[in-house]
Design a protein around this motif. Sequence first.
Motif, PDB file in Angstrom:
ATOM      1  N   GLN C  37      25.008  40.051  35.433  1.00  0.00           N
ATOM      2  CA  GLN C  37      24.087  39.058  36.336  1.00  0.00           C
ATOM      3  C   GLN C  37      22.709  38.360  35.949  1.00  0.00           C
ATOM      4  O   GLN C  37      22.443  38.614  35.484  1.00  0.00           O
ATOM      5  CB  GLN C  37      23.342  40.287  37.249  1.00  0.00           C
ATOM      6  CG  GLN C  37      23.838  41.479  38.412  1.00  0.00           C
ATOM      7  CD  GLN C  37      24.601  40.839  39.948  1.00  0.00           C
ATOM      8  OE1 GLN C  37      24.758  39.610  39.300  1.00  0.00           O
ATOM      9  NE2 GLN C  37      23.970  40.919  40.579  1.00  0.00           N
ATOM     10  N   PRO C 227      35.465  49.788  46.150  1.00  0.00           N
ATOM     11  CA  PRO C 227      34.166  49.969  46.329  1.00  0.00           C
ATOM     12  C   PRO C 227      33.110  48.590  45.672  1.00  0.00           C
ATOM     13  O   PRO C 227      32.350  49.041  45.674  1.00  0.00           O
ATOM     14  CB  PRO C 227      34.142  51.385  45.540  1.00  0.00           C
ATOM     15  CG  PRO C 227      35.844  51.979  45.594  1.00  0.00           C
ATOM     16  CD  PRO C 227      36.390  50.681  45.917  1.00  0.00           C
ATOM     17  N   PHE C 228      33.717  48.403  44.744  1.00  0.00           N
ATOM     18  CA  PHE C 228      32.955  48.111  43.608  1.00  0.00           C
ATOM     19  C   PHE C 228      32.851  46.584  44.463  1.00  0.00           C
ATOM     20  O   PHE C 228      31.973  45.698  44.280  1.00  0.00           O
ATOM     21  CB  PHE C 228      33.680  47.347  42.061  1.00  0.00           C
ATOM     22  CG  PHE C 228      33.631  48.401  42.145  1.00  0.00           C
ATOM     23  CD1 PHE C 228      35.239  48.931  41.410  1.00  0.00           C
ATOM     24  CD2 PHE C 228      33.011  48.903  40.687  1.00  0.00           C
ATOM     25  CE1 PHE C 228      34.882  50.922  40.101  1.00  0.00           C
ATOM     26  CE2 PHE C 228      32.647  50.364  39.910  1.00  0.00           C
ATOM     27  CZ  PHE C 228      34.039  51.080  39.845  1.00  0.00           C
ATOM     28  N   ALA C 229      34.004  46.203  44.805  1.00  0.00           N
ATOM     29  CA  ALA C 229      33.465  44.417  45.478  1.00  0.00           C
ATOM     30  C   ALA C 229      32.607  44.633  47.429  1.00  0.00           C
ATOM     31  O   ALA C 229      31.427  43.394  47.846  1.00  0.00           O
ATOM     32  CB  ALA C 229      35.086  43.736  46.249  1.00  0.00           C
ATOM     33  N   SER C 230      32.237  46.275  47.647  1.00  0.00           N
ATOM     34  CA  SER C 230      31.226  45.651  48.516  1.00  0.00           C
ATOM     35  C   SER C 230      29.964  46.388  48.016  1.00  0.00           C
ATOM     36  O   SER C 230      29.097  46.558  48.535  1.00  0.00           O
ATOM     37  CB  SER C 230      31.927  47.410  49.203  1.00  0.00           C
ATOM     38  OG  SER C 230      31.722  47.942  48.722  1.00  0.00           O
ATOM     39  N   GLY C 231      29.742  45.552  46.557  1.00  0.00           N
ATOM     40  CA  GLY C 231      28.454  45.342  46.297  1.00  0.00           C
ATOM     41  C   GLY C 231      28.270  46.954  44.941  1.00  0.00           C
ATOM     42  O   GLY C 231      27.441  46.424  44.679  1.00  0.00           O
ATOM     43  N   GLY C 232      29.586  47.897  44.527  1.00  0.00           N
ATOM     44  CA  GLY C 232      28.574  48.527  43.539  1.00  0.00           C
ATOM     45  C   GLY C 232      28.463  47.575  42.501  1.00  0.00           C
ATOM     46  O   GLY C 232      27.776  48.101  41.814  1.00  0.00           O
ATOM     47  N   ASP C 233      29.465  46.413  41.742  1.00  0.00           N
ATOM     48  CA  ASP C 233      29.193  45.915  40.795  1.00  0.00           C
ATOM     49  C   ASP C 233      30.125  45.206  40.448  1.00  0.00           C
ATOM     50  O   ASP C 233      31.609  44.860  40.794  1.00  0.00           O
ATOM     51  CB  ASP C 233      30.126  46.880  40.067  1.00  0.00           C
ATOM     52  CG  ASP C 233      29.612  46.802  38.058  1.00  0.00           C
ATOM     53  OD1 ASP C 233      29.089  45.461  38.652  1.00  0.00           O
ATOM     54  OD2 ASP C 233      29.343  47.900  37.858  1.00  0.00           O
ATOM     55  N   PRO C 234      29.328  43.830  40.528  1.00  0.00           N
ATOM     56  CA  PRO C 234      30.118  42.334  40.841  1.00  0.00           C
ATOM     57  C   PRO C 234      31.084  42.190  39.765  1.00  0.00           C
ATOM     58  O   PRO C 234      32.135  41.361  39.752  1.00  0.00           O
ATOM     59  CB  PRO C 234      29.305  41.384  40.679  1.00  0.00           C
ATOM     60  CG  PRO C 234      27.799  41.943  41.191  1.00  0.00           C
ATOM     61  CD  PRO C 234      27.628  43.388  40.292  1.00  0.00           C
ATOM     62  N   ASN C 235      30.356  42.689  38.273  1.00  0.00           N
ATOM     63  CA  ASN C 235      31.641  42.255  37.295  1.00  0.00           C
ATOM     64  C   ASN C 235      32.583  42.832  37.419  1.00  0.00           C
ATOM     65  O   ASN C 235      33.794  42.312  36.785  1.00  0.00           O
ATOM     66  CB  ASN C 235      30.821  42.298  35.936  1.00  0.00           C
ATOM     67  CG  ASN C 235      28.542  41.730  35.805  1.00  0.00           C
ATOM     68  OD1 ASN C 235      28.050  42.424  35.906  1.00  0.00           O
ATOM     69  ND2 ASN C 235      29.357  40.508  36.285  1.00  0.00           N
ATOM     70  N   ILE C 236      32.669  43.844  37.273  1.00  0.00           N
ATOM     71  CA  ILE C 236      34.035  45.308  37.567  1.00  0.00           C
ATOM     72  C   ILE C 236      34.906  44.700  38.642  1.00  0.00           C
ATOM     73  O   ILE C 236      36.493  44.184  38.406  1.00  0.00           O
ATOM     74  CB  ILE C 236      33.145  46.372  37.500  1.00  0.00           C
ATOM     75  CG1 ILE C 236      32.790  46.583  36.491  1.00  0.00           C
ATOM     76  CG2 ILE C 236      34.589  47.523  37.842  1.00  0.00           C
ATOM     77  CD1 ILE C 236      32.754  48.505  36.238  1.00  0.00           C
ATOM     78  N   ALA C 237      34.066  44.417  39.602  1.00  0.00           N
ATOM     79  CA  ALA C 237      35.001  42.898  40.726  1.00  0.00           C
ATOM     80  C   ALA C 237      35.366  42.402  41.098  1.00  0.00           C
ATOM     81  O   ALA C 237      36.800  42.492  41.260  1.00  0.00           O
ATOM     82  CB  ALA C 237      34.243  43.140  41.929  1.00  0.00           C
ATOM     83  N   ALA C 238      34.815  41.997  39.393  1.00  0.00           N
ATOM     84  CA  ALA C 238      35.616  40.352  39.422  1.00  0.00           C
ATOM     85  C   ALA C 238      36.744  41.244  38.134  1.00  0.00           C
ATOM     86  O   ALA C 238      37.973  40.150  38.454  1.00  0.00           O
ATOM     87  CB  ALA C 238      34.690  39.652  38.377  1.00  0.00           C
TER      88      ALA C 238
END
Lengths: 295, 418, 266
Positions: C37, C227-238
Amino acid sequence: MWPKSKPYLMSLPALVVIIVIFYGGLYEGLIQSLGYFPAAGQSSFSISAYTEILRSSDFWLSFWLTLRVSLISTMLAAVLGLVMSICLFMLSKTGSSRWIPFWRRWFQLPFVVPHLAGAYLIVLLFTQSGWLSRLAYHVGIIDEITDFPILVNEPFGIGVILAYTWKEAPFISLILYPVLLRIHDSWHDAARVFGANSLNFVKEIVLPLLMPAWFTASFIVFAFTFSAFEVPYLLGVTYPKMLPVLAYESYSGDLADRPEAMAIGILIVLITAVIGVLAYRFGRQWLTASGRGWL
Amino acid sequence: MRRNKVWITLMIIIMLSVILAACTGNNSAGGKISDKDLLEADWSEVAKQAEGQTVNLYMWGGSDSINQYIDEWVAPRLKEQANVTLKRVPMNDTKDIINKLLAEKQASKQQGTIDMMWINGENFNTSQESDLLFGSFTGKLPNALEYVDLESPDIANDFGIPTEGMEAPWGKAQFVFVYDEAKVKNPPKSMEELEQWVEQNPGKFTYPSPPDFTGSAFIRHAMYETTGGHEQYLDELDQTQLESKLDPLWDYLNRIEPHLWREGKTYPESLAKLDQLFASGEVWMSMGYDPARATNLIENGTFAKTARTFVLDGGTLSNTHYLAIPFNAPSPAGAMVAINYLLSPEAQIAKYDPQHWGEDMSIDPAKLSDEDRQKLEAIDRGPATLPADVLASHRLPEIASSYVSIIEKGWTEHVAKK
Amino acid sequence: MNNARLMHGMHVVLTFLLLIIVTLPIISLVVGAFTQQMPWPRLWPEYWSLRAWEYMISPTSDVGVAIWTSLSIAAAVTVINILLAVPVADALSRYSFAGKTWIEVLLYAPIIIPAFVSVMGIHITFLRLGLTDTSFGVMLAHIAPSLPYMIRALMISFGTLGFEWEEQGRMLGARRMQRFRHIVLPHILPGIVVGSGLSMLVSLSQYLITFLIGGGQVITIPILLFPFASGGDPNIAAAYTLVFAGLAAAALWGLDVLLNMYYRRR
């Protein structure tokens, strides 16, 4: 007798599969929305689920929101897709760019990103703490993080619109491009002989030929954006929710609310079916691919 | 004919993947002592039956540190010690787990795929009411008997509902607020102070909208403080009685609304979204039930190094969360053994360590051996985690979970729609 | 010289649109996967981090399982789609018979009508049949939204085939299978490839249907991503998004390669 039933037999496997899985599911959904849900102990038919939601202001707010968002997304995507494909086409005609295949592939990048990731990309770019906001700061347009307009997770649904436009414009241009390819070179030459320049060519010949496919593609995009779930779920707002999100949240709530959830779903189906009928009327030639129409 | 070979090979590969695809996702279940008898049997028999079983643990999957604790710390040790394979299944929302079980119950599916699930509160209530649970098993677990204070009210009761041993306490949570020390010199320590604070710092605070778990909890804190304390809610109240007490709460929340983020026109959907806002600096405070979360998120770079936590002077909500076994678990013996291990001092201490997860233990530190207690005290929970005694002296009990949904609906009616 | 200037103008418009619209999100995606972040208003991260990728590589992320499941389901769905679509596209585009329009409408409907309503409805039945929690059940559920695309792609191909070639073949003594292999198949192959690409994309991208039927047991990339995209962790979502994009691109490229191999051998 045999040859006559041949096409029916050939269509049978696909039909059976679609009818059982897809229409069977819709049928069961309909039954459940009418209150017949033995699993939860309800076995009487009634339209109370429908009257409930048609009377609820929540439903109508969601409906208008969804309608607005899909309309705007569709229009933006349609215009953008049209411009993209015509530009590509005209450039290839004049043979000025060997990069055309590359550009085409590049334009199709949004395809390899699923919708929910596309939604998340919009978040990355457009939130107040996102990339564009930072760019704006460095370019001097804004001074404070709060000066950047609110584009995501807000009641108008701008974030959703942006996400859909980004993903659907390439879809529309993908549909249009093959149609454009069928415009013979000779037509362009003939037009020039008659004194038309490229702009006229586009206006008088290219555009009218594209219309059926363009309308059909736009209707498909409209139906899709009206009924899709993932993007509004990630980018939407607490209240009001877009219709598919409303349906899903009711579905995963109390089992007693299941008929209402399915009723919302069935209403969505009805609306998209109407859209489909309209699309069919406009694009009849497109669908049958009989060779006479322009796909 | 080489072209043919290409096609044939391709077909074979694809057919194989179809078959393989059909085979994955199946769970094995052993032949066994019948489930009913399992609850009567001796522990040694249960452990024997559990050997070789694979258990599916359904839990929220959005935290890499929790996921890694389960997969990399717990699972290998469980396998080694009890020969039970632990498989973690990530979920987006615990409610989805309950819905799955409800649907399976309606369809009379006797052999499901969930062996253990991480739940508490409202979800436990629903499970109990709908008969979704396996039975009272906590009293059989040796570690529970030895290390857990089963009589203590905040363990024996889950949001006001007696657990009756149908779920085993896994960890404890206490609500804390997170703030950025570099931006907020003096964080507000009560709802009254918060109201002044948001007026002076508009747009820098918000809370997740119910029915998010954390947002709902924030509202309950406001409820305690604006309606005259928590004791009145420990009695049995019916819906009208409860609702009649809540007007000051709605007034308060509506008063602060215009000073919140986005002027309160929208609230973040979930704690995860609120954390994102906090991490990027859009708001200056976050909150949550995990006192060590801030430290965790500082360590993985999400939060700024100046993030810290505080509790309200009047105390914050504290509760326990549990592991339960569903009615149609395919490997209940394995589930009991796995849960037993998760309650062991070594697993609980490792869980307490911020290196792995950093969450409060559900077992009683007083019951630990001296050696274990020393290990516990040696653990440094990080600069953003409040010391245990501060947390312990600022605890408030939770209210019954049935009230929670009434309050959540009330919020939607009185605050969100305005 | 109107033309030249118009062309140039178009080129500029094109490039501009292209860059802004397509590339910017991709850049932010790539950066997002390799950093943490960033406090506003930094434009560039202070330091890069491979944290998201360390997680990806670790067994906890289930990436390997998800890739395999996503691909095998998509491949299976595509194969079934081909088998179903070839005969029906043939019938619809080369023959004329009563009720053709209705059949087309029925088959194309899933493009317009959302599949998730149908899946919600059929969920209990799938449960009773033991199809939930299995990849097979998920695969069945993926057929409906992807089949229409395959049919349409094949209809375009068949539309330019006509009957004459097969007639000639028959007169020369070729039997039905031979006629199919040597006359029809080569002609419709581009349609099969295009249809397969779309079918795979549709299947790979499904979230709600996979979640409803798969019940958490069938792990595909979108399931892990959510789960990561709905806010959990933007880097892992990316990171998951990049994995998905790579997967989709690889699948499409693979199809392209197969097509080229085929043409080269002719």
